[in-house]
Design a protein around this motif. Structure first.
Motif, PDB file in Angstrom:
ATOM      1  N   SER A   1       0.816  -1.224   0.000  1.00 57.37           N
ATOM      2  CA  SER A   1       0.000   0.000   0.000  1.00 57.37           C
ATOM      3  C   SER A   1       0.848   1.272   0.000  1.00 57.37           C
ATOM      4  O   SER A   1       0.334   2.366  -0.177  1.00 57.37           O
TER       5      SER A   1
ATOM      6  N   GLY B   1       5.352   2.882  -0.149  1.00 53.66           N
ATOM      7  CA  GLY B   1       6.796   2.649  -0.199  1.00 53.66           C
ATOM      8  C   GLY B   1       7.248   1.737  -1.333  1.00 53.66           C
ATOM      9  O   GLY B   1       6.742   1.810  -2.462  1.00 53.66           O
ATOM     10  N   ILE B   2       8.203   0.880  -1.014  1.00 55.88           N
ATOM     11  CA  ILE B   2       8.801   0.005  -2.022  1.00 55.88           C
ATOM     12  C   ILE B   2       7.750  -0.968  -2.580  1.00 55.88           C
ATOM     13  O   ILE B   2       7.697  -1.205  -3.786  1.00 55.88           O
TER      14      ILE B   2
ATOM     15  N   ASN C   1      -1.409  -6.623  -1.386  1.00 54.27           N
ATOM     16  CA  ASN C   1      -1.665  -6.978   0.023  1.00 54.27           C
ATOM     17  C   ASN C   1      -1.397  -5.778   0.931  1.00 54.27           C
ATOM     18  O   ASN C   1      -0.486  -4.996   0.684  1.00 54.27           O
ATOM     19  N   TYR C   2      -2.218  -5.665   1.959  1.00 53.41           N
ATOM     20  CA  TYR C   2      -1.992  -4.615   2.959  1.00 53.41           C
ATOM     21  C   TYR C   2      -2.388  -5.133   4.327  1.00 53.41           C
ATOM     22  O   TYR C   2      -3.212  -6.053   4.448  1.00 53.41           O
TER      23      TYR C   2
ATOM     24  N   ALA D   1       2.099 -12.389   9.010  1.00 50.85           N
ATOM     25  CA  ALA D   1       2.560 -13.248  10.099  1.00 50.85           C
ATOM     26  C   ALA D   1       1.457 -14.181  10.606  1.00 50.85           C
ATOM     27  O   ALA D   1       1.675 -14.960  11.540  1.00 50.85           O
TER      28      ALA D   1
ATOM     29  N   GLY E   1       7.383  -5.445   5.723  1.00 49.81           N
ATOM     30  CA  GLY E   1       8.417  -5.427   6.748  1.00 49.81           C
ATOM     31  C   GLY E   1       8.207  -4.295   7.735  1.00 49.81           C
ATOM     32  O   GLY E   1       7.545  -3.295   7.423  1.00 49.81           O
ATOM     33  N   ILE E   2       8.747  -4.488   8.934  1.00 47.57           N
ATOM     34  CA  ILE E   2       8.669  -3.452   9.971  1.00 47.57           C
ATOM     35  C   ILE E   2      10.032  -3.317  10.647  1.00 47.57           C
ATOM     36  O   ILE E   2      10.886  -4.198  10.522  1.00 47.57           O
TER      37      ILE E   2
ATOM     38  N   SER F   1      15.142  -8.442   1.222  1.00 51.08           N
ATOM     39  CA  SER F   1      16.008  -8.494   2.400  1.00 51.08           C
ATOM     40  C   SER F   1      16.480  -7.062   2.688  1.00 51.08           C
ATOM     41  O   SER F   1      15.696  -6.116   2.562  1.00 51.08           O
TER      42      SER F   1
ATOM     43  N   TYR G   1      15.939  -6.739  13.335  1.00 49.53           N
ATOM     44  CA  TYR G   1      15.735  -6.522  11.898  1.00 49.53           C
ATOM     45  C   TYR G   1      16.832  -7.227  11.085  1.00 49.53           C
ATOM     46  O   TYR G   1      16.570  -7.901  10.089  1.00 49.53           O
TER      47      TYR G   1
ATOM     48  N   LYS H   1      16.475 -10.172   8.373  1.00 54.56           N
ATOM     49  CA  LYS H   1      16.863  -9.961   6.972  1.00 54.56           C
ATOM     50  C   LYS H   1      17.987 -10.919   6.543  1.00 54.56           C
ATOM     51  O   LYS H   1      18.035 -11.331   5.377  1.00 54.56           O
TER      52      LYS H   1
ATOM     53  N   PHE I   1      19.744   2.109   1.527  1.00 58.78           N
ATOM     54  CA  PHE I   1      18.844   3.075   2.151  1.00 58.78           C
ATOM     55  C   PHE I   1      17.964   3.717   1.080  1.00 58.78           C
ATOM     56  O   PHE I   1      18.453   4.439   0.219  1.00 58.78           O
TER      57      PHE I   1
ATOM     58  N   THR J   1      11.711   6.169   1.835  1.00 57.79           N
ATOM     59  CA  THR J   1      10.307   5.786   2.060  1.00 57.79           C
ATOM     60  C   THR J   1       9.910   6.265   3.457  1.00 57.79           C
ATOM     61  O   THR J   1      10.738   6.812   4.198  1.00 57.79           O
ATOM     62  N   ASP J   2       8.645   5.977   3.837  1.00 52.17           N
ATOM     63  CA  ASP J   2       8.197   6.334   5.196  1.00 52.17           C
ATOM     64  C   ASP J   2       9.075   5.672   6.251  1.00 52.17           C
ATOM     65  O   ASP J   2       9.274   6.210   7.333  1.00 52.17           O
TER      66      ASP J   2
HETATM   67  P1  NAD Z   1       7.236   0.928   4.588  1.00 53.60           P
HETATM   68  O1  NAD Z   1       7.136   0.956   6.061  1.00 53.60           O
HETATM   69  O2  NAD Z   1       6.959   2.170   3.817  1.00 53.60           O
HETATM   70  O3  NAD Z   1       6.317  -0.233   3.981  1.00 53.60           O
HETATM   71  C1  NAD Z   1       6.191  -1.487   4.593  1.00 53.60           C
HETATM   72  C2  NAD Z   1       4.827  -2.017   4.241  1.00 53.60           C
HETATM   73  O4  NAD Z   1       4.670  -3.306   4.871  1.00 53.60           O
HETATM   74  C3  NAD Z   1       3.703  -1.117   4.772  1.00 53.60           C
HETATM   75  O5  NAD Z   1       2.733  -0.957   3.769  1.00 53.60           O
HETATM   76  C4  NAD Z   1       3.123  -1.927   5.931  1.00 53.60           C
HETATM   77  O6  NAD Z   1       1.752  -1.704   6.158  1.00 53.60           O
HETATM   78  C5  NAD Z   1       3.379  -3.345   5.450  1.00 53.60           C
HETATM   79  N1  NAD Z   1       3.343  -4.304   6.547  1.00 53.60           N
HETATM   80  C6  NAD Z   1       3.967  -4.207   7.746  1.00 53.60           C
HETATM   81  N2  NAD Z   1       3.663  -5.274   8.506  1.00 53.60           N
HETATM   82  C7  NAD Z   1       2.840  -6.062   7.759  1.00 53.60           C
HETATM   83  C8  NAD Z   1       2.200  -7.300   7.984  1.00 53.60           C
HETATM   84  N3  NAD Z   1       2.344  -7.952   9.151  1.00 53.60           N
HETATM   85  N4  NAD Z   1       1.428  -7.825   7.008  1.00 53.60           N
HETATM   86  C9  NAD Z   1       1.277  -7.184   5.814  1.00 53.60           C
HETATM   87  N5  NAD Z   1       1.862  -5.994   5.547  1.00 53.60           N
HETATM   88  C10 NAD Z   1       2.634  -5.446   6.510  1.00 53.60           C
HETATM   89  O7  NAD Z   1       8.695   0.378   4.283  1.00 53.60           O
HETATM   90  P2  NAD Z   1       9.550   0.289   2.933  1.00 53.60           P
HETATM   91  O8  NAD Z   1      10.727   1.141   3.127  1.00 53.60           O
HETATM   92  O9  NAD Z   1       8.704   0.453   1.738  1.00 53.60           O
HETATM   93  O10 NAD Z   1      10.053  -1.230   3.066  1.00 53.60           O
HETATM   94  C11 NAD Z   1       9.599  -2.286   2.244  1.00 53.60           C
HETATM   95  C12 NAD Z   1      10.527  -3.477   2.440  1.00 53.60           C
HETATM   96  O11 NAD Z   1      11.847  -3.114   2.067  1.00 53.60           O
HETATM   97  C13 NAD Z   1      10.612  -3.957   3.883  1.00 53.60           C
HETATM   98  O12 NAD Z   1      10.727  -5.358   3.913  1.00 53.60           O
HETATM   99  C14 NAD Z   1      11.886  -3.313   4.371  1.00 53.60           C
HETATM  100  O13 NAD Z   1      12.438  -4.014   5.449  1.00 53.60           O
HETATM  101  C15 NAD Z   1      12.726  -3.396   3.130  1.00 53.60           C
HETATM  102  N6  NAD Z   1      13.846  -2.466   3.104  1.00 53.60           N
HETATM  103  C16 NAD Z   1      13.638  -1.121   3.139  1.00 53.60           C
HETATM  104  C17 NAD Z   1      14.729  -0.271   3.090  1.00 53.60           C
HETATM  105  C18 NAD Z   1      14.594   1.228   3.109  1.00 53.60           C
HETATM  106  O14 NAD Z   1      15.616   1.895   3.188  1.00 53.60           O
HETATM  107  N7  NAD Z   1      13.415   1.785   3.019  1.00 53.60           N
HETATM  108  C19 NAD Z   1      16.023  -0.806   3.046  1.00 53.60           C
HETATM  109  C20 NAD Z   1      16.195  -2.170   3.018  1.00 53.60           C
HETATM  110  C21 NAD Z   1      15.086  -2.999   3.048  1.00 53.60           C
END
Ligand code: NAD
Length: 247
Positions: free
Chosen positions: A13, A15-16, A34-35, A64, A91-92, A140, A154, A158, A186, A189-190
């Motif tokens: 919903s 970010g990535i 999925n959200y 989960a 991811g969180i 990852s 985290y 990962k 890096f 995103t939010d």
């Molecule tokens: P984000 O917080 O913007 O997005 C994460 C999304 O995952 C959100 O939409 C959230 O609602 C969803 N989510 C969280 N828990 C969930 C659950 N239990 N079930 C279903 N959805 C769930 O973060 P992002 O930066 O877009 O990250 C996306 C992925 O990329 C993550 O796995 C994150 O760990 C990975 N990542 C991000 C970065 C970065 O710099 N942003 C770097 C390395 C890896």
């Protein structure tokens, strides 16, 4: 490139994940968005895909939660008739030093970021085996190979995703299902927006390309792994991090 393919992207919903959903749809895939949280945001992603001439549905499920994941996968298959691409993106973070880390912080991050990948991969496997083809792409992180102070939960998750990717790749190869990971650096995103300017500056100093990445730069690599162009690759982790990690 992905015409006729059906993709499920978790945590799509924003970010990535959102970028990945848009990119796969732009290349012809029907996408299940999925959200876990905001229905409005997920439906906005669906509307954007439809407005661009694509097909998509939004499905609520906590990755989960085993039952919720199984229902989600059933819904994708009953809606579109197949499931060709799974992107485990949800991811969180719950950052703090280990000495201050609560058990719940450890469990929450491991449950979403590692167990969630296991549950979603397990749920799609039967269908992909029947189809004798499939693509599983796990998100990852660069810290999964480098480690990071304040992110032990985290990082463990990962790093686990990379090991899980290799095991799944070996288990599923004889059914023509490839399993690969993408390790972003890096990305703006939010998730990274929450970081202080001091942390962001320290990050920049570690990036040879001297800039944070954009979600689309991850999405394009995922699209490659989802496509026929990556047909002879499995068990790999592609590092998309501006050069932070050079194996
Ligand atoms: P984000 O917080 O913007 O997005 C994460 C999304 O995952 C959100 O939409 C959230 O609602 C969803 N989510 C969280 N828990 C969930 C659950 N239990 N079930 C279903 N959805 C769930 O973060 P992002 O930066 O877009 O990250 C996306 C992925 O990329 C993550 O796995 C994150 O760990 C990975 N990542 C991000 C970065 C970065 O710099 N942003 C770097 C390395 C890896």
């Amino acid at each position: 490139m992905l015409n006729g393919k059906v993709a499920l992207v978790t945590g799509a919903s924003r970010g990535i994940g959102k970028s990945i959903a848009l990119e796969l749809a732009q290349n012809g895939a029907k996408v299940a968005v999925n959200y876990a949280g905001s229905k409005e945001k997920a439906e906005a992603v669906v509307s954007e895909i439809v407005a661009n001439g694509g097909e998509a549905i939004a499905i609520q499920a906590d990755v989960a939660d085993s039952d919720a994941v199984q229902s989600m996968v059933k819904e994708v298959i009953s809606t579109y008739g197949s499931l060709d691409i799974l992107v485990n993106n949800a991811g969180i973070t719950r950052d703090t030093l280990v000495m201050r880390m609560k058990d719940e912080d450890w469990d929450a991050v491991l449950n979403t970021n590692l167990k969630g990948v296991f549950l979603c991969a397990k749920a799609v496997t039967r269908q992909m085996m029947k189809q004798r083809s499939g693509r599983i792409i796990n998100i990852s992180s660069v810290v999964g190979v480098l480690g990071n102070a304040g992110q032990a939960n985290y990082v463990a998750a990962k790093a686990g995703v990379i090991g899980l990717t290799k095991s799944l790749a070996r288990e599923l190869a004889n059914r023509n299902i490839t399993v690969n990971a993408v390790a972003p650096g890096f990305i703006e995103t939010d998730m990274t927006d929450q970081l202080t300017d001091e942390i962001k500056e320290s990050m920049l100093s570690q990036i040879p390309l001297s800039k944070l990445g954009q979600p689309q730069e991850i999405a394009r690599v995922v699209r490659f792994l989802a496509s026929e162009d990556s047909s002879y690759m499995t068990g790999q982790t592609l590092h998309v991090d501006g050069g932070m990690y050079m194996p």
